[in-house]
Design a protein around this motif. Structure first.
Motif, mmCIF file in Angstrom:
data_model
loop_
_atom_site.group_PDB
_atom_site.id
_atom_site.type_symbol
_atom_site.label_atom_id
_atom_site.label_comp_id
_atom_site.label_asym_id
_atom_site.label_seq_id
_atom_site.Cartn_x
_atom_site.Cartn_y
_atom_site.Cartn_z
ATOM 1 N N HIS A 81 124.632 93.104 105.545
ATOM 2 C CA HIS A 81 123.657 94.158 105.797
ATOM 3 C C HIS A 81 124.386 95.484 105.607
ATOM 4 O O HIS A 81 125.088 95.975 106.477
ATOM 5 N N GLY A 82 124.231 96.026 104.386
ATOM 6 C CA GLY A 82 124.979 97.233 104.023
ATOM 7 C C GLY A 82 126.449 96.915 103.828
ATOM 8 O O GLY A 82 126.813 95.986 103.093
ATOM 9 N N ASP A 83 127.293 97.677 104.506
ATOM 10 C CA ASP A 83 128.726 97.434 104.414
ATOM 11 C C ASP A 83 129.227 96.431 105.438
ATOM 12 O O ASP A 83 130.419 96.096 105.458
ATOM 13 N N ASP A 84 128.355 95.969 106.301
ATOM 14 C CA ASP A 84 128.749 95.015 107.333
ATOM 15 C C ASP A 84 128.346 93.595 106.911
ATOM 16 O O ASP A 84 127.304 93.392 106.294
ATOM 17 N N ARG A 112 136.903 91.192 108.130
ATOM 18 C CA ARG A 112 137.480 92.428 107.599
ATOM 19 C C ARG A 112 137.421 92.336 106.077
ATOM 20 O O ARG A 112 137.234 91.246 105.510
ATOM 21 N N VAL A 113 137.559 93.489 105.421
ATOM 22 C CA VAL A 113 137.564 93.532 103.961
ATOM 23 C C VAL A 113 138.897 94.096 103.504
ATOM 24 O O VAL A 113 139.309 95.187 103.924
ATOM 25 N N VAL A 114 139.602 93.364 102.643
ATOM 26 C CA VAL A 114 140.890 93.778 102.099
ATOM 27 C C VAL A 114 140.807 93.704 100.579
ATOM 28 O O VAL A 114 140.583 92.623 100.010
ATOM 29 N N ASP A 115 140.958 94.855 99.922
ATOM 30 C CA ASP A 115 140.897 94.933 98.454
ATOM 31 C C ASP A 115 139.617 94.303 97.915
ATOM 32 O O ASP A 115 139.627 93.579 96.905
ATOM 33 N N GLY A 116 138.525 94.556 98.604
ATOM 34 C CA GLY A 116 137.241 94.080 98.148
ATOM 35 C C GLY A 116 136.942 92.637 98.473
ATOM 36 O O GLY A 116 135.885 92.128 98.089
ATOM 37 N N VAL A 117 137.842 91.964 99.192
ATOM 38 C CA VAL A 117 137.650 90.553 99.543
ATOM 39 C C VAL A 117 137.328 90.439 101.024
ATOM 40 O O VAL A 117 138.072 90.958 101.870
ATOM 41 N N LEU A 118 136.232 89.772 101.306
ATOM 42 C CA LEU A 118 135.870 89.537 102.699
ATOM 43 C C LEU A 118 136.747 88.439 103.286
ATOM 44 O O LEU A 118 136.866 87.358 102.698
ATOM 45 N N ALA A 120 131.532 92.414 96.767
ATOM 46 C CA ALA A 120 130.581 92.874 95.755
ATOM 47 C C ALA A 120 129.642 91.764 95.292
ATOM 48 O O ALA A 120 128.551 92.039 94.772
ATOM 49 N N ASP A 121 130.035 90.513 95.477
ATOM 50 C CA ASP A 121 129.210 89.393 95.020
ATOM 51 C C ASP A 121 128.177 88.952 96.052
ATOM 52 O O ASP A 121 127.328 88.103 95.751
ATOM 53 N N LEU A 122 128.257 89.495 97.259
ATOM 54 C CA LEU A 122 127.340 89.065 98.307
ATOM 55 C C LEU A 122 126.024 89.829 98.211
ATOM 56 O O LEU A 122 126.006 91.061 98.236
ATOM 57 N N PRO A 123 124.897 89.121 98.101
ATOM 58 C CA PRO A 123 123.601 89.810 98.066
ATOM 59 C C PRO A 123 123.288 90.419 99.431
ATOM 60 O O PRO A 123 123.727 89.914 100.470
ATOM 61 N N ASP A 124 122.546 91.510 99.408
ATOM 62 C CA ASP A 124 122.218 92.183 100.657
ATOM 63 C C ASP A 124 121.072 91.473 101.358
ATOM 64 O O ASP A 124 120.066 91.111 100.735
#
Length: 284
Positions: A209-212, A273-279, A187-191
Motif C-alpha cells: 500500500h504505497g511505499d509500505d 525493510r527495503v534494501v536497494d529496492g529489494v523487500l 518495484a514488481d509488487l502490484p499496489d
C-alpha cells in the motif's frame, strides 16, 4: 480413553445430528457481531475456555464444601453460580463448534453431551437443595462433576489433539530462520493486491500500500485456510484479508488484528525493510 476418542472422531453416524445442529446454531446466531463476540474476537483469544472457568471452579468448590459440616448454604450458592454460568459458556462453545471440521465436531458433540448431562445433574442438585433434600443434592452434584470431568477430558482432546480453536499458523513462524530474508523486488509488487511468496518454505502474503508493504503468514490461524486465495475488503476503514474458507478477517495495516471470526487470534506479522529496492523480511 485414547481408543474411545479415536472411535468418536471416526463415528460418521454422528454427522447426521451434527450437521443439523450446526445449521441450527448458525441460523440462530446469525448476526456477525454476535458470533464475533462469542468467538472472543474482542478478547484476542477464544472466549469459551475463559468462560468455563466459572462453572468448573464453582462446581469443584461445591464438591469440597459439601464435605464440610454446616456449609449447606455455601454449597447451594456455589452450585447455583456454576449452573447459571454454564449456560452462556455453552452458547460460546456451540458458536465455536459450528465452525469446526467434521471430525472435530464429532468429538465436540460428545463433549457437549457429557456437559449437558453434568448440567442437568447440577440443575437437579440445585432444585433438591432448595427444597431441603441436601443428601440428594450432594449425590446429584457428584454425579454432575463426574460427567463434567468426562466432558473436560473430551474438550482437552478437542483442543490439544485436534487443534480446535488453537492458532494453527503460528507454529510455521518457528520454521523461519533468523535474520533478514529477501522476498521480492519492491518495484514488481502490484499496489493493493495480495501476492504469495515463500520464506524458508513458509508461505507468506505480501500486500503493498504505497511505499509500505505488509508481510504476514499465509495460513489462517483458525483452520489453516489459504489467505493468499482470499479477497481484500475495506472493513471499518482498514484493508483486511478475508479467509476464503470460513470468513475470518485480518487487518493488513494494523498488526494483523483479527476483526471477524471464527478466528479469535491475530495473524502473525513479519518485520520488513527495503534494501536497494529489494523487500526483505524477518521475524519480529
Amino acid at each position: 480413553m485414547r481408543a474411545i476418542t479415536t472411535r468418536i472422531e471416526q463415528a460418521s453416524a454422528l454427522d447426521r445430528v451434527g450437521d443439523r445442529l450446526q445449521r441450527a446454531v448458525l441460523a440462530t446466531l446469525r448476526p456477525q457481531r454476535v458470533r464475533d463476540l462469542l468467538h472472543g474476537v474482542w478478547l484476542g483469544h477464544p472466549l469459551h475456555p475463559a468462560m468455563v472457568q466459572v462453572p468448573v471452579g464453582a462446581w469443584i468448590s461445591a464438591a469440597v464444601v459439601d464435605l464440610l459440616p454446616g456449609q449447606r448454604r455455601a454449597a447451594t450458592a456455589l452450585v447455583a453460580v456454576g449452573t447459571v454460568s454454564a449456560v452462556p459458556a455453552a452458547v460460546a462453545g456451540l458458536n465455536d463448534w459450528a465452525a469446526l471440521n467434521r471430525d472435530q465436531r464429532r468429538v465436540g458433540l460428545a463433549h457437549a453431551a457429557a456437559n449437558t448431562v453434568g448440567l442437568a445433574c447440577y440443575a437437579g442438585s440445585l432444585a433438591a437443595r432448595l427444597t431441603g433434600r441436601h443428601g440428594l443434592g450432594r449425590t446429584l452434584a457428584y454425579l454432575g462433576l463426574g460427567a463434567a470431568g468426562g466432558g473436560a477430558y473430551l474438550g482437552g482432546h478437542l483442543a490439544y489433539k485436534q487443534g480446535a480453536q488453537v492458532n494453527q499458523s503460528v507454529s510455521e513462524a518457528h520454521l523461519i530462520g533468523d535474520g533478514w530474508h529477501p522476498v521480492a523486488d519492491l518495484a514488481d509488487l502490484p499496489d493493493r493486491q495480495l501476492v504469495t511468496r515463500d520464506v524458508d518454505d513458509v508461505s507468506v502474503i505480501l500486500y503493498r500500500h504505497g511505499d509500505d508493504v505488509t508481510v504476514m503468514l499465509e495460513r489462517c490461524p483458525h483452520q489453516s485456510g489459504p489467505l493468499g486465495q482470499g479477497e481484500v475488503r475495506q472493513i471499518d476503514g482498514h484493508p483486511c484479508v478475508v479467509c476464503p474458507w470460513h470468513g475470518s478477517a485480518f487487518r493488513l495495516n494494523d498488526g494483523g488484528k483479527v476483526v471477524h471470526g471464527p478466528a479469535a487470534n491475530d495473524q502473525q506479522m513479519l518485520t520488513t525493510r527495503v534494501v536497494d529496492g529489494v523487500l526483505q523480511t524477518r521475524l519480529p
